[in-house]
Design a protein around this motif. Structure first.
Motif, mmCIF file in Angstrom:
data_model
loop_
_atom_site.group_PDB
_atom_site.id
_atom_site.type_symbol
_atom_site.label_atom_id
_atom_site.label_comp_id
_atom_site.label_asym_id
_atom_site.label_seq_id
_atom_site.Cartn_x
_atom_site.Cartn_y
_atom_site.Cartn_z
ATOM 1 N N PRO A 1 0.839 -1.227 0.108
ATOM 2 C CA PRO A 1 -0.173 0.160 -0.053
ATOM 3 C C PRO A 1 0.807 1.404 -0.170
ATOM 4 N N ILE A 2 0.260 2.283 -0.685
ATOM 5 C CA ILE A 2 0.783 3.588 -0.512
ATOM 6 C C ILE A 2 0.070 4.462 0.656
ATOM 7 N N ASP A 3 0.941 5.020 1.599
ATOM 8 C CA ASP A 3 0.261 5.727 2.840
ATOM 9 C C ASP A 3 0.467 7.078 2.622
ATOM 10 N N ASP A 4 -0.397 7.833 2.932
ATOM 11 C CA ASP A 4 -0.331 9.498 2.979
ATOM 12 C C ASP A 4 0.026 9.592 4.344
ATOM 13 N N LEU A 5 1.214 10.034 4.862
ATOM 14 C CA LEU A 5 1.855 10.389 6.105
ATOM 15 C C LEU A 5 1.442 11.507 6.634
ATOM 16 N N TRP A 6 0.819 12.345 6.054
ATOM 17 C CA TRP A 6 0.315 13.732 6.518
ATOM 18 C C TRP A 6 -1.057 13.678 6.727
ATOM 19 N N GLY B 1 8.448 16.680 6.659
ATOM 20 C CA GLY B 1 9.027 15.622 5.812
ATOM 21 C C GLY B 1 8.565 15.069 4.634
ATOM 22 N N LYS B 2 8.914 13.850 4.254
ATOM 23 C CA LYS B 2 8.301 13.266 2.955
ATOM 24 C C LYS B 2 6.925 12.835 3.123
ATOM 25 N N ARG B 3 6.082 13.087 2.399
ATOM 26 C CA ARG B 3 4.511 12.636 2.613
ATOM 27 C C ARG B 3 4.168 11.135 2.310
ATOM 28 N N TRP B 4 4.812 10.731 1.013
ATOM 29 C CA TRP B 4 3.994 9.480 0.639
ATOM 30 C C TRP B 4 5.183 8.382 1.052
ATOM 31 N N ARG B 5 4.383 7.193 1.519
ATOM 32 C CA ARG B 5 5.318 5.954 1.914
ATOM 33 C C ARG B 5 4.785 4.734 1.291
ATOM 34 N N VAL B 6 5.816 3.981 0.705
ATOM 35 C CA VAL B 6 5.494 2.858 0.017
ATOM 36 C C VAL B 6 5.947 1.575 0.894
ATOM 37 N N ALA C 1 14.083 -8.664 -1.364
ATOM 38 C CA ALA C 1 14.383 -9.841 -2.184
ATOM 39 C C ALA C 1 14.324 -10.712 -1.246
ATOM 40 N N ASP C 2 14.892 -10.670 0.216
ATOM 41 C CA ASP C 2 14.801 -11.686 1.181
ATOM 42 C C ASP C 2 13.664 -11.808 1.946
ATOM 43 N N GLY C 3 12.510 -11.276 1.424
ATOM 44 C CA GLY C 3 11.181 -11.272 1.959
ATOM 45 C C GLY C 3 10.897 -10.409 3.403
ATOM 46 N N LYS C 4 11.866 -9.510 3.414
ATOM 47 C CA LYS C 4 11.681 -8.669 4.609
ATOM 48 C C LYS C 4 10.843 -7.390 4.532
ATOM 49 N N ASP C 5 10.200 -7.008 5.554
ATOM 50 C CA ASP C 5 9.209 -5.677 5.433
ATOM 51 C C ASP C 5 10.289 -4.293 5.350
ATOM 52 N N ARG C 6 10.072 -3.664 4.009
ATOM 53 C CA ARG C 6 10.786 -2.506 3.835
ATOM 54 C C ARG C 6 9.799 -1.355 3.895
ATOM 55 N N GLU C 7 10.416 0.066 3.820
ATOM 56 C CA GLU C 7 9.376 1.065 3.290
ATOM 57 C C GLU C 7 10.343 2.201 2.640
ATOM 58 N N ARG C 8 9.769 2.929 1.795
ATOM 59 C CA ARG C 8 10.654 4.067 1.170
ATOM 60 C C ARG C 8 9.661 5.378 1.017
ATOM 61 N N LEU C 9 10.309 6.411 1.437
ATOM 62 C CA LEU C 9 9.595 7.892 1.699
ATOM 63 C C LEU C 9 9.727 8.531 0.099
ATOM 64 N N PHE C 10 8.716 9.333 -0.344
ATOM 65 C CA PHE C 10 8.608 10.204 -1.521
ATOM 66 C C PHE C 10 7.966 11.519 -1.065
ATOM 67 N N ASP C 11 8.470 12.364 -1.702
ATOM 68 C CA ASP C 11 7.877 13.684 -1.673
ATOM 69 C C ASP C 11 6.733 14.011 -2.614
ATOM 70 N N LEU C 12 6.668 13.255 -3.721
ATOM 71 C CA LEU C 12 5.417 13.383 -4.734
ATOM 72 C C LEU C 12 4.953 11.815 -4.831
ATOM 73 N N ARG D 1 3.302 10.810 -7.145
ATOM 74 C CA ARG D 1 3.502 10.067 -8.796
ATOM 75 C C ARG D 1 4.833 9.211 -8.563
ATOM 76 N N ASP D 2 5.717 9.753 -7.873
ATOM 77 C CA ASP D 2 7.036 8.859 -7.610
ATOM 78 C C ASP D 2 6.834 7.645 -6.969
ATOM 79 N N ALA D 3 6.056 7.822 -5.841
ATOM 80 C CA ALA D 3 5.659 6.846 -4.830
ATOM 81 C C ALA D 3 4.818 5.586 -5.649
ATOM 82 N N GLU D 4 4.051 6.182 -6.645
ATOM 83 C CA GLU D 4 3.040 5.293 -7.249
ATOM 84 C C GLU D 4 3.963 4.430 -8.458
#
Length: 413
Positions: free
Chosen positions: A2-7, A28-33, A38-49, A51-54
């Motif tokens: 899911p893409i989360d809106d952190l704001w 901070g950055k608003r959008w979280r993916v 590759a090892d099956g571990k849960d990760r997240e990455r943040l984006f300002d926009l 469209r970049d998150a999508e």
């Protein structure tokens, strides 16, 4: 992923209906993916926009993102190929009986089921389905334990070799499986039997039957249903299972609202037919308002609650009184004594499972704490898949060709 809106929070302002700002709003950055690497571990990455998150989310879902990409040879490695490597690397230290038994158990009981599957794709559902089929076929429990032990040992070795990120066997409680999957329901009604029951119950309780059979609600959750969007959001097609009706003269002087069993609160899809039944119930029967203690938030408060299901005199229902009513309805519908209100929940779950709904989705619908509970209860209703013909022979033929191609000093057979 899911893409989360952190704001903004998912909760909306009751007046404006707009999302409420979070504590991080504007910082901070608003959008979280969220994704699994590759090892099956849960990760997240943040984006300002957004469209970049999508765009990143699409790459993760397709497997094209470097963060989730698995080496092609690792992704294609089958259980059968790894099991052969595992056996050949260890058999020099085995006793004669072990050298005979392990290849035989691999050939007869593991390879026909898992041999052609990519080893990274084998999950808990696959393992539980296999164990359930063994029990259904009358396999002795000692043999089930033996086959499972061998499979778990091979998968543990694959984890150590970093072939797979984790072992799906670790989620299996074999003792419960060998007790015959003790959570499995003693009796499950058919669709015709559910409809027969709905015909014989009084009009004021018919929607309760639909909530059990069509949504999998427990009795206390049904009796705690109140009119309004707190429990049923018709516009968004959502059912909010946030409370159940309890009765305790010692602690609360009578009836009160508490969280569902084992904290299994949650929002599930509202079935269209169930929504129709609820709407008709409100129109034709109507709720009755009570002042009830509510401890669902962890603190006690008293508030007005428009309860949907009450007695013919407009009184709240205890479990004892419901049981008396149920006994008459059960007899009129021709149900056995094992048929309880909870049997409707079993009907809901087994109907989903036997029609190919993913066990993870069934778990969410039932609001079980984990997938293991769902599988241990309903694994016998997993759709049976036909085994491809010639699978094992073809696999061994390919393995034979590989072995013949090895130099003589590498062929240890």
């Amino acid at each position: 992923m899911p893409i989360d809106d952190l704001w903004y929070l998912k909760k909306r302002d009751p007046q404006t209906k707009k999302p409420l700002p979070s504590k991080r709003h504007g910082r901070g950055k608003r959008w979280r993916v969220r994704y699994a690497d590759a090892d099956g571990k849960d990760r997240e990455r943040l984006f300002d926009l957004k469209r970049d998150a999508e765009a990143f989310d699409v790459l993760c879902r397709s497997g094209a993102a470097p963060e989730v990409r698995v080496k092609r040879e690792e992704a294609r490695l089958t259980f059968g190929e790894y099991a052969q490597r595992w056996r050949e690397s260890r058999e020099s230290g085995w006793a004669t009986e072990t050298r005979r038994r392990i290849p035989q158990n691999l050939r007869k009981h593991l390879l026909p089921v898992f041999g052609a599957k990519a080893i990274r794709s084998i999950n808990l559902t696959d393992v539980m389905g296999w164990l359930g089929r063994l029990l259904d076929d009358g396999t002795p429990k000692s043999s089930v334990s033996l086959y499972f032990g061998l499979f778990k040992t091979i998968m543990n070795a694959a984890v150590i070799d970093k072939v797979i990120p984790d072992n799906p066997c670790n989620g299996v409680k074999l003792a419960q499986v060998l007790r015959g999957l003790s959570r499995a329901p003693k009796w499950v009604p058919t669709g015709d039997q559910v409809l027969k029951l709905a015909e014989v119950v009084p009009r004021r309780f018919r929607a309760a039957i639909w909530l059990g059979a069509g949504q999998g609600l427990r009795l206390g959750e049904v009796l705690g249903m109140e009119s309004g969007s707190r429990c049923a959001d018709y516009d968004h097609g959502e059912l909010h299972v946030v409370q159940q009706l309890r009765h305790s003269p010692e602690h609360f002087g009578g009836f009160y609202l508490a969280t569902p069993k084992s904290g299994s609160s949650g929002t599930v899809d509202l079935d269209a037919v169930v929504a129709e039944e609820l709407a008709a119930h409100i129109t034709e029967v109507g709720p009755v308002e009570f002042e009830l203690p509510d401890i669902t938030t962890g603190e006690r408060l008293t508030r007005p609650v428009a309860i949907l299901f009450t007695s013919s005199r407009g009184k709240l229902l205890t479990d004892t009184y419901w049981s008396e009513l149920w006994a008459d309805w059960r007899e009129a519908a021709g149900w056995p004594k094992e048929g309880t209100f909870h049997s409707l929940r079993h009907f809901f779950a087994t109907t989903l499972m036997s029609n190919g709904v993913e066990p993870q989705e069934v778990q969410k619908a039932l609001r079980h704490a984990n997938l293991r509970i769902t599988l241990e209860t309903y694994v016998h209703w997993l759709p049976k898949k036909d085994r491809p013909r010639g699978l094992v022979g073809d696999l061994l033929r390919r393995a034979e060709g590989t072995r013949r191609a090895l130099p003589a000093d590498q062929d240890r057979s």
